[in-house]
Design a protein around this motif. Structure first.
Motif, mmCIF file in Angstrom:
data_model
loop_
_atom_site.group_PDB
_atom_site.id
_atom_site.type_symbol
_atom_site.label_atom_id
_atom_site.label_comp_id
_atom_site.label_asym_id
_atom_site.label_seq_id
_atom_site.Cartn_x
_atom_site.Cartn_y
_atom_site.Cartn_z
ATOM 1 N N ASP A 230 0.757 -1.205 -0.072
ATOM 2 C CA ASP A 230 -0.054 -0.144 -0.172
ATOM 3 C C ASP A 230 1.061 1.466 -0.051
ATOM 4 O O ASP A 230 0.604 2.131 -0.717
ATOM 5 C CB ASP A 230 -0.948 0.226 1.199
ATOM 6 C CG ASP A 230 -2.118 -0.707 1.065
ATOM 7 O OD1 ASP A 230 -2.347 -1.399 0.048
ATOM 8 O OD2 ASP A 230 -2.683 -1.194 2.209
ATOM 9 N N ALA A 231 1.960 1.367 0.834
ATOM 10 C CA ALA A 231 2.702 2.448 1.088
ATOM 11 C C ALA A 231 3.614 2.669 -0.376
ATOM 12 O O ALA A 231 3.576 3.771 -0.729
ATOM 13 C CB ALA A 231 3.709 2.204 2.120
ATOM 14 N N ILE A 232 4.035 1.659 -1.005
ATOM 15 C CA ILE A 232 4.826 1.827 -2.343
ATOM 16 C C ILE A 232 3.953 2.287 -3.287
ATOM 17 O O ILE A 232 4.177 3.284 -4.048
ATOM 18 C CB ILE A 232 5.177 0.297 -2.808
ATOM 19 C CG1 ILE A 232 6.082 -0.262 -1.871
ATOM 20 C CG2 ILE A 232 5.855 0.490 -4.103
ATOM 21 C CD1 ILE A 232 6.727 -1.727 -2.166
ATOM 22 N N GLU A 233 2.524 1.760 -3.322
ATOM 23 C CA GLU A 233 1.499 2.319 -4.355
ATOM 24 C C GLU A 233 1.335 3.575 -4.153
ATOM 25 O O GLU A 233 1.161 4.433 -4.957
ATOM 26 C CB GLU A 233 0.341 1.314 -4.222
ATOM 27 C CG GLU A 233 0.417 -0.013 -4.890
ATOM 28 C CD GLU A 233 1.086 -0.019 -6.288
ATOM 29 O OE1 GLU A 233 0.280 0.771 -7.185
ATOM 30 O OE2 GLU A 233 2.240 -0.504 -6.538
ATOM 31 N N LYS A 234 1.064 4.017 -2.716
ATOM 32 C CA LYS A 234 0.725 5.379 -2.338
ATOM 33 C C LYS A 234 1.943 6.299 -2.839
ATOM 34 O O LYS A 234 1.622 7.338 -3.605
ATOM 35 C CB LYS A 234 0.418 5.574 -0.830
ATOM 36 C CG LYS A 234 0.287 7.023 -0.385
ATOM 37 C CD LYS A 234 -0.246 6.742 0.953
ATOM 38 C CE LYS A 234 0.202 8.141 1.804
ATOM 39 N NZ LYS A 234 1.209 8.111 2.813
ATOM 40 N N HIS A 235 3.012 5.769 -2.738
ATOM 41 C CA HIS A 235 4.320 6.622 -2.964
ATOM 42 C C HIS A 235 4.183 6.816 -4.731
ATOM 43 O O HIS A 235 4.344 8.185 -5.123
ATOM 44 C CB HIS A 235 5.643 5.907 -2.723
ATOM 45 C CG HIS A 235 6.956 6.737 -3.341
ATOM 46 N ND1 HIS A 235 7.316 6.242 -4.452
ATOM 47 C CD2 HIS A 235 7.598 8.090 -3.110
ATOM 48 C CE1 HIS A 235 8.490 6.924 -4.814
ATOM 49 N NE2 HIS A 235 8.304 7.944 -3.899
ATOM 50 N N ARG A 236 3.812 5.799 -5.374
ATOM 51 C CA ARG A 236 3.816 5.903 -6.795
ATOM 52 C C ARG A 236 2.456 6.841 -7.263
ATOM 53 O O ARG A 236 3.005 7.799 -8.067
ATOM 54 C CB ARG A 236 3.517 4.511 -7.470
ATOM 55 C CG ARG A 236 3.300 4.301 -8.873
ATOM 56 C CD ARG A 236 2.989 2.972 -9.271
ATOM 57 N NE ARG A 236 2.330 3.052 -10.632
ATOM 58 C CZ ARG A 236 2.693 2.875 -11.674
ATOM 59 N NH1 ARG A 236 4.259 3.473 -11.944
ATOM 60 N NH2 ARG A 236 2.303 2.948 -12.964
#
Ligand SMILES: Nc1nc2c(ncn2[C@@H]2O[C@H](COP(=O)(O)OP(=O)(O)OP(=O)(O)O)[C@@H](O)[C@H]2O)c(=O)[nH]1
Ligand SMILES: [Mg+2]
Length: 305
Positions: A230-236
């Protein structure tokens, strides 16, 4: 032959991809021909770098992240710079092969590269392998590298999102690594959160690096993996929205072009270095009849620099 290979790779053919990866690993000129025609089809994959000291759980995390991305219907390519890095250093036999459960999944491609040769060569191979997986239609490409420090692969020159993996109880190291971390890491992952000291480490990291998000995981039992993705996708998503992603794409292309140029210059230079005339100059420098500073100008002018 290269036109066929290009077509097959674009179709996502596993054998063609494997053949191309071997050409890339061996720095064969034939790889360049294929990469040229693949390049217009790249630029779609989200490339994630997972870096951190030996044994912090990078492969275990990638294993969990891959399962999570597959749940989200994303195809995944996994690259590692050292064959042994995808295997656990743990002695338990059943525990040896990380990522084993993904080998049979056609939506996952896994490949490691030998680290022989110059560091620059490994970076180039890794970058080309990323392009190949991108062109083959992988939604997410994850690269595992050992870092940070020394003369390792500069992961932030190769990927969009850098995960720096840490483990509990590294207070002193946090101080030592302060410089540079925020420049390369987009997310800090405290793995092995099942071990004592995780909370304190998270606190220390948040205090030291207030601008970088900290996520805790226990890759061995899957805790926190969903939140990590989730955090990776949020960053993206956020970086696409605020323009940072486009800037990263630009930066990666710039690094690639400059690296290619650097390699060519170094090769030309190496060829010149075999020149017996150079030895003659060096001999005279050793005899103090010439000085190295003037000779630098002379040689550089000859090379057209
Ligand atoms: N307690 C605990 N152990 C873990 C966790 N994650 C990984 N490990 C163990 O740590 C060891 C190293 O894990 P790997 O995933 O191979 O670590 P790595 O960073 O990829 O290692 P290298 O590639 O050798 O640098 C293995 O024995 C794992 O089972 C975790 O969350 N908690
Ligand atoms: Mg590993």
């Amino acid at each position: 032959m290269s036109a066929d290979l290009t077509k097959q790779v674009l179709r996502g053919d596993i054998r063609a991809l494997a053949a191309l990866m071997t050409l890339i690993e061996n720095h064969e000129p034939a790889a360049t021909a294929v990469l040229k025609s693949l390049f217009p089809h790249t630029g779609h994959a989200h490339v994630i770098g997972v870096t951190g000291a030996a044994g912090v759980g990078k492969s275990s995390l990638i294993d969990g992240m891959t399962a999570e991305y597959r749940k989200r219907k994303k195809s995944v390519g996994i690259l590692a710079v050292d064959p042994s890095s995808l295997f656990s250093s743990g002695a338990l036999l059943g525990d040896r092969i990380r990522l084993r459960r993904h080998f049979a999944d056609p939506g996952v491609y896994i490949r490691s590269f030998a680290t022989r040769g110059a560091t620059g060569g490994v970076s180039a191979a890794l970058r080309n392998a990323i392009h190949a997986l991108d062109a083959a239609g992988k939604d997410v490409v994850i690269a595992e590298t050992i870092g940070v420090g020394q003369d390792e692969v500069e992961i932030d020159a190769l990927v969009h999102t850098v995960l720096l993996v840490l483990v509990p109880d590294m207070g002193d190291e946090i101080q030592a690594m302060k410089a540079g971390v925020t420049e390369i890491a987009d997310l800090l992952v405290v793995n092995k959160a099942d071990l004592p000291g995780a909370d304190l480490t998270v606190q220390q990291l948040r205090a030291a690096f207030s601008t970088v998000e900290v996520v805790t995981t226990a890759a061995s039992n899957g805790d926190g993996i969903e939140q990590l993705v989730d955090a990776i996708e949020k960053h993206r998503v956020e970086s696409i929205a605020n323009g940072e992603y486009a800037h990263t794409q630009f930066r990666l292309c710039r690094e690639e072009l400059l690296d290619l140029l650097r390699q060519r210059v170094m090769r030309r230079l190496a060829a010149k270095m075999n020149d017996p005339a150079l030895d003659e100059i060096v001999r005279r420098i050793a005899e103090r009849r010439l000085d190295p500073y003037t000779q630098l100008d002379v040689i550089a002018e000859k090379l057209g620099f």
